[in-house]
Design a protein around this motif. Structure first.
Motif: not given
Ligand SMILES: *Cc1c(COP(=O)(O)O)cnc(C)c1O
Length: 443
Positions: A213-241
């Motif tokens: 985004r720094e390089k190309y300048g676009f808006r970032l939209h996150v579709d976390a309709a399904y996954g959003g609540y996993f922000r609360l989960v602490e034992d995700l795989r490292e790259e997922t976290a």
């Protein structure tokens, strides 16, 4: 018994409480045809039996999670008033509850300041985010991965914005190099990053997309309709976290409380990091908004009338189960994920089944081993039907060759996609039921 009957008397209790708030008014005696209603209601119950048992742990197919009892009851209670969260005139308490509930979701994604509201679901929420993005950068295109929800290409066509699918890697995550090539060749205004794809629950590498985004300048939209609540989960795989940790830096986020948030259908949420995008919603309706200077939610929402009851239900659920790390609600998500990992491990130990990838969230997808792609699809359909005969309810999903081939399920590619089996372990109870479910699948 599969339904909870124990909490039902609480509704009558709370309804009396609510009624007491209006006892300064002259008595009215609503005329109700109790016998007629009973007859029709029994017929409804009879007809509704024709459903998969979504409420039961042995239903582990589509993304269906039963609403929490407190959500059902609070929704029902609010329906006696039937507030309309379009404007404060239509529902004062429920509008304030909506603002509080939405602020709770915004804090979950890491924002104190924000603009957001509830809406009918993820489709509408994504629509608003893409619409705001288009208004801010007219003429520019939308890019989303080929595993993103199909709604993005369709919404782009409604908005008359060009849409570019981005290829995915073998695990179904957006290919960042392919995205960069696209950014070099096309005028992309918005990149949709899916955190939790609908089919396989895979998570695009948001942390690696951010620097682009720094390089190309676009808006970032996150579709976390399904996954959003996993922000609360602490034992995700490292790259997922790492992907989930990057959310606070994006421009807009969609989360569906009616997917993982224990709400009845009709509850999506769109959040913007910059509250000033509210100006894009401006309109001058002559007939609303007279009674108060407080923000009327209809001023920042495309839908006009909206169910106050949905806001009340979400608010009540968040009072009982706050969406915070380490809480009971987060523990429920962790249990579902643990169930998914257990199922994955069980499938991996049987040569008839070939899981496509280790679950990133709580969805498991696997192909049936076969000589040919078409035979693998046929076996998946047969297995699905056989499981149903044993009262285990799975789902089917089709995946492209690129996501199935690395797993090695198929010898001869006579088809470019394969029908696979899919299980969404969304209920906390799936943790303790997984052994029984695997036993039935084994049979
Ligand atoms: C479910 C889903 C949608 C669509 O949301 P609805 O609530 O069904 O309208 C969009 N994106 C993703 C990632 C989803 O999982």
């Amino acid at each position: 018994m599969t339904f909870d009957h124990e909490t039902l008397p609480l509704l009558a209790e709370a309804l009396k409480d609510l009624d007491a708030g209006f006892d300064r008014l002259p008595e009215v005696t609503p005329r109700v045809d109790v016998e007629g209603i009973r007859r029709v209601l029994n017929e409804v119950a009879e007809r509704l039996r024709d459903n998969y048992p979504y409420q039961h742990p042995q239903y582990i197919g589509q993304m269906l999670k039963p609403p929490h009892p407190v959500a059902r009851l609070a929704y029902s209670l609010a329906m006696f008033v039937n507030p309309n969260n379009h404007a404060m005139d239509g529902g004062r308490a429920s509008s304030r509850m909506e603002k509080e509930a939405v602020a709770g979701l915004a804090r979950m994604v890491g924002w104190e300041e924000h603009l957001g509201h509830l809406c009918s679901g993820g489709t509408m929420a994504n629509f608003e985010a893409l619409w705001v993005a288009r208004e801010l950068q007219p003429g520019k295109a939308v890019a989303a991965s080929s595993q993103a929800h199909y709604t993005h290409s369709r919404l782009s066509s409604v908005l008359q914005v060009p849409f570019h699918p981005v290829p995915v890697d073998a695990r179904g995550r957006m290919d960042v190099d392919a995205l960069e090539k696209l950014l070099q060749s096309e005028s992309i205004g918005t990149v949709v990053v899916t955190l939790g794809t609908t089919a396989a629950g895979t998570v695009d590498p948001l942390d690696r997309i951010l620097p682009l985004r720094e390089k190309y300048g676009f808006r970032l939209h996150v579709d976390a309709a399904y996954g959003g609540y996993f922000r609360l989960v602490e034992d995700l795989r490292e790259e997922t976290a790492r992907a989930f940790a990057a959310i606070p830096a994006v421009d807009s986020v969609v989360i569906d409380p009616h997917k993982h948030g224990l709400q009845p259908y009709g509850c999506g949420c769109v959040l913007f990091r910059d509250p000033s995008v509210g100006r894009i919603y401006r309109h001058d309706s002559p007939y609303t908004y007279f009674t108060s200077d407080e923000l009327h939610l209809g001023e920042i929402s495309l839908e006009c009338s909206r169910p106050g009851a949905a806001a009340v239900a979400l608010w009540a659920t968040q009072q009982l189960l706050p969406p915070v790390r380490g809480g009971e609600f987060a523990a429920g998500l962790e249990q579902g994920r643990a169930a998914a990992l257990e199922l994955h491990e069980w499938l991996s130990g049987d040569s008839r089944f070939v899981p496509l990838m280790e679950p990133e969230l709580d969805i498991v997808v696997w192909a049936m081993w076969a000589e040919t792609a078409s035979e693998s699809s046929r076996r998946a359909r047969a297995f699905f039907a056989e499981a149903e005969r044993r009262d285990v309810y799975l789902a089917l999903a089709s995946f492209p060759r690129g996501m199935v081939e690395p797993a090695g399920a198929v010898g001869d590619w006579d088809d470019e996609s394969v029908v696979c089996l899919r299980a969404c372990a969304m209920k906390p109870e799936h943790r303790e039921w997984m052994r029984a479910i695997a036993g039935r699948l084994e049979a």
